[in-house]
Design an enzyme around this catalytic site. Structure first.
Site, short mmCIF file in Angstrom:
data_model
loop_
_atom_site.label_atom_id
_atom_site.label_comp_id
_atom_site.label_asym_id
_atom_site.label_seq_id
_atom_site.Cartn_x
_atom_site.Cartn_y
_atom_site.Cartn_z
N THR A 202 0.87 -1.19 0.00
CA THR A 202 0.00 0.00 0.00
C THR A 202 0.90 1.23 0.00
O THR A 202 2.00 1.20 0.54
CB THR A 202 -0.88 -0.02 1.27
N ARG A 230 -14.62 -6.23 -0.86
CA ARG A 230 -14.07 -5.90 0.46
C ARG A 230 -13.41 -4.51 0.40
O ARG A 230 -12.66 -4.19 -0.51
CB ARG A 230 -13.05 -6.95 0.87
N VAL A 231 -13.69 -3.70 1.39
CA VAL A 231 -13.07 -2.38 1.48
C VAL A 231 -12.37 -2.28 2.83
O VAL A 231 -12.96 -2.60 3.86
CB VAL A 231 -14.12 -1.26 1.33
N GLY A 232 -11.12 -1.85 2.81
CA GLY A 232 -10.36 -1.71 4.05
C GLY A 232 -10.37 -0.28 4.55
O GLY A 232 -11.30 0.49 4.30
N THR A 252 -1.09 2.08 6.89
CA THR A 252 -0.98 0.85 6.10
C THR A 252 -1.00 -0.34 7.06
O THR A 252 -0.48 -0.25 8.17
CB THR A 252 0.32 0.82 5.27
N GLY A 253 -1.61 -1.43 6.60
CA GLY A 253 -1.65 -2.62 7.45
C GLY A 253 -3.00 -3.30 7.34
O GLY A 253 -3.74 -3.07 6.37
N GLY A 255 -6.36 -3.59 7.37
CA GLY A 255 -7.30 -2.48 7.35
C GLY A 255 -8.45 -2.58 8.33
O GLY A 255 -8.88 -1.56 8.91
N1 ASP Z 1 -4.60 -1.18 4.69
C1 ASP Z 1 -4.75 -1.87 3.43
C2 ASP Z 1 -6.09 -2.56 3.43
O1 ASP Z 1 -6.48 -3.10 4.44
C3 ASP Z 1 -3.69 -2.89 3.16
C4 ASP Z 1 -2.27 -2.52 3.50
O2 ASP Z 1 -2.01 -1.42 3.91
O3 ASP Z 1 -1.39 -3.38 3.32
O4 ASP Z 1 -6.72 -2.62 2.40
#
Ligand code: ASP
Length: 332
Positions: A202, A230-232, A252-253, A255
């Protein structure tokens, strides 16, 4: 006023052979955003441009190089925000858009805050943005990643069916001709698979411009093996990005956990209550670790140009540039 920009290339585990590539991409994005700030451009323009550079770089999970959903589609999310005006624009589950962050920018310039899926595409066309081809977004790396997850699912389904047969009241071997010994051998040949793939990439940027205005942007292809639709956190204001008059944040991570905690807004609040950018980043990710099992990181800049970044994963490539520096510093 002090200018500053920070970018990230996603929290996760970066294989050794990709460490340099992903840091170089962040450095390039920070340099491009910095040039805009230096020429008197707005923080909003700078974070959009930096995110766009990273979306165009196939080494990140955003724009070109986005991960695939389980059905093979490429659905992307992006959002950005300007601090002083509280203007927000975001898009979710959009397909065939080369630069989702620029579509989010168009939404920000409109009366809306968030547009999704087909409606967002219709909006893109209405605003003169052309659609790209699926192949323009697909990379070999992400295709292989997707194949690996699909194979893992197939093996696990096969194992499930074999186990079902074993407990079948009509005796598996008589009914279906599968001797128990064969069944055991098959289960041994096909051990249970963990569905995994590269879990990073991301992108995000935060900046403060000469006027002291803050802005934040985040763009992603989402998490590995995601369900279509799916939405994060990335396109959700206050979750994956936020900016006000005190700070700008990009996350980021995993979500879902950032959504549960409204983590970007919390980080901004820490700054509003007097924390430094660094301390606000640390406290937010500490909260992520203690209140959920979530993994991730964030970048932050405050209105004085102080930067902060932290993560609880193995890596998070980043780059930043502030007034007293000759070129962006990178790390991961
Ligand atoms: N935060 C993003 C999501 O959950 C993924 C990511 O940051 O790696 O869609």
């Amino acid at each position: 006023m002090t200018m500053a920009i920070v970018v990230h290339g996603g929290a996760g585990t970066i294989p050794a052979e990709r460490e340099e590539i992903v840091q170089a991409g962040c450095k390039e994005a920070a340099a491009i955003g910095w040039r805009i700030l230096k020429d008197g451009g707005s923080a909003l323009d700078a974070v959009e441009a930096a995110a766009q550079v990273l979306e165009d770089n196939p080494n990140y999970n955003a724009g070109t190089g986005s991960g695939l959903a389980t059905d093979g589609s490429i659905q992307m999310d992006a959002g950005l925000m300007e601090g002083h005006t509280l203007r927000v624009g975001a898009v979710a589950a959009v397909e065939l858009i080369k630069n989702p962050i620029s579509l989010a920018r168009l939404v920000l310039e409109s009366p809306h805050v968030l547009l999704v899926a087909k409606g967002a595409l219709q909006f893109a066309l209405e605003r003169g943005m052309s659609l790209c081809r699926y192949e323009d977004l697909l990379t070999e790396r992400q295709y292989k990643n997707w194949c690996a997850t699909q194979n893992a699912h197939l093996v696990n389904e096969l194992r499930y069916s074999l186990c079902e047969l074993a407990t079948c009241p009509k005796r598996a071997d008589k009914q279906y001709g599968i001797a128990e010994v064969v069944q055991e051998q098959l289960l041994a040949i096909y051990p249970a698979q963990e569905v995994q793939g590269e879990k990073h990439g991301t992108v995000g940027a935060v900046a403060v411009d000469t006027l002291g205005t803050l802005a934040a942007a985040t763009s992603t292809g989402g998490i590995v093996d995601k369900h279509p639709g799916r939405v994060g956190d990335s396109p959700l204001v206050g979750c994956g990005f936020y900016a006000d008059e005190n700070a700008a944040i990009s996350c980021t991570g995993h979500g879902e956990d950032f959504v549960r905690l409204l983590l970007a807004k919390r980080a901004a609040d820490f700054v509003a209550y007097g924390a430094t950018a660094h301390a606000a980043a640390e406290s937010s990710i500490a909260m992520l670790s203690t209140r959920t099992s979530g993994e991730g990181g964030l970048i932050i800049v405050d209105r004085l140009g102080n930067v902060g970044f932290t993560w609880n994963t193995a890596h998070m490539p980043y780059a930043y540039m502030t007034q007293d520096m000759q070129e962006p510093i990178t790390g991961l």
